[in-house]
Design a protein around this motif. Structure first.
Motif, mmCIF file in Angstrom:
data_model
loop_
_atom_site.group_PDB
_atom_site.id
_atom_site.type_symbol
_atom_site.label_atom_id
_atom_site.label_comp_id
_atom_site.label_asym_id
_atom_site.label_seq_id
_atom_site.Cartn_x
_atom_site.Cartn_y
_atom_site.Cartn_z
ATOM 1 N N PRO A 21 0.930 -1.189 0.272
ATOM 2 C CA PRO A 21 0.004 -0.109 -0.033
ATOM 3 C C PRO A 21 0.875 1.140 -0.212
ATOM 4 C CG PRO A 21 -0.224 -1.104 2.065
ATOM 5 C CD PRO A 21 0.825 -1.937 1.225
ATOM 6 N N GLU A 22 0.276 2.225 -0.641
ATOM 7 C CA GLU A 22 1.005 3.568 -0.693
ATOM 8 C C GLU A 22 1.359 4.268 0.748
ATOM 9 O OE1 GLU A 22 0.571 7.828 -2.823
ATOM 10 O OE2 GLU A 22 -0.603 6.159 -3.531
ATOM 11 N N GLU A 23 0.572 3.784 1.692
ATOM 12 C CA GLU A 23 1.155 4.387 3.045
ATOM 13 C C GLU A 23 2.355 3.703 3.700
ATOM 14 O OE1 GLU A 23 -2.409 1.342 4.068
ATOM 15 O OE2 GLU A 23 -2.002 3.080 2.483
ATOM 16 N N ASP A 24 2.832 2.510 2.826
ATOM 17 C CA ASP A 24 4.034 2.007 3.654
ATOM 18 C C ASP A 24 5.262 2.277 2.578
ATOM 19 O OD1 ASP A 24 3.316 0.611 5.722
ATOM 20 O OD2 ASP A 24 2.073 -1.023 4.431
ATOM 21 N N LEU A 25 5.245 3.269 1.636
ATOM 22 C CA LEU A 25 6.137 4.000 0.856
ATOM 23 C C LEU A 25 6.538 5.221 1.361
ATOM 24 C CD1 LEU A 25 4.712 3.240 -2.777
ATOM 25 C CD2 LEU A 25 6.263 1.878 -1.635
ATOM 26 N N GLU A 26 7.945 5.279 1.390
ATOM 27 C CA GLU A 26 8.444 6.607 1.482
ATOM 28 C C GLU A 26 8.899 7.145 0.207
ATOM 29 O OE1 GLU A 26 11.347 6.381 4.541
ATOM 30 O OE2 GLU A 26 10.188 5.488 6.013
ATOM 31 N N LEU A 27 8.282 7.672 -0.470
ATOM 32 C CA LEU A 27 8.412 8.200 -1.751
ATOM 33 C C LEU A 27 9.570 9.372 -2.000
ATOM 34 C CD1 LEU A 27 4.804 8.752 -3.022
ATOM 35 C CD2 LEU A 27 6.309 6.917 -3.465
#
Length: 82
Positions: free
Chosen positions: A26-32
């Motif tokens: 999920p996007e919340e588990d990415l540090e972009l």
């Protein structure tokens, strides 16, 4: 045989959000870090560490060659930083 840089220059990058989604991240588990780079959060590791099966995905990068200099063996900071 193509060189590493030739192969890299022909590659078509995909947005990291799309790559992560394919793997169920999920996007919340990415540090972009822009559209194509990210780190995974420590929280994601906590969520998946006890799962019995998984895949190891190794990601690497190539630095662009130094252009315009014949001498690649300098040390110290770059131009204007001395």
């Amino acid at each position: 045989m193509k060189s590493d840089i030739e192969i890299a220059q022909e590659a078509v990058m995909q947005p990291i959000r799309e790559v992560a989604a394919v793997y169920g991240i999920p996007e919340e588990d990415l540090e972009l870090y822009g559209a194509y780079k990210a780190k995974l959060t420590d929280d994601l590791w906590e969520k998946v560490k006890d799962k019995p099966d998984g895949k190891l995905v190794l990601v690497t990068a190539i630095n662009q060659p130094c252009r315009g200099r014949k001498d690649h063996h300098h040390s110290g900071p770059g131009p204007g930083l001395r």
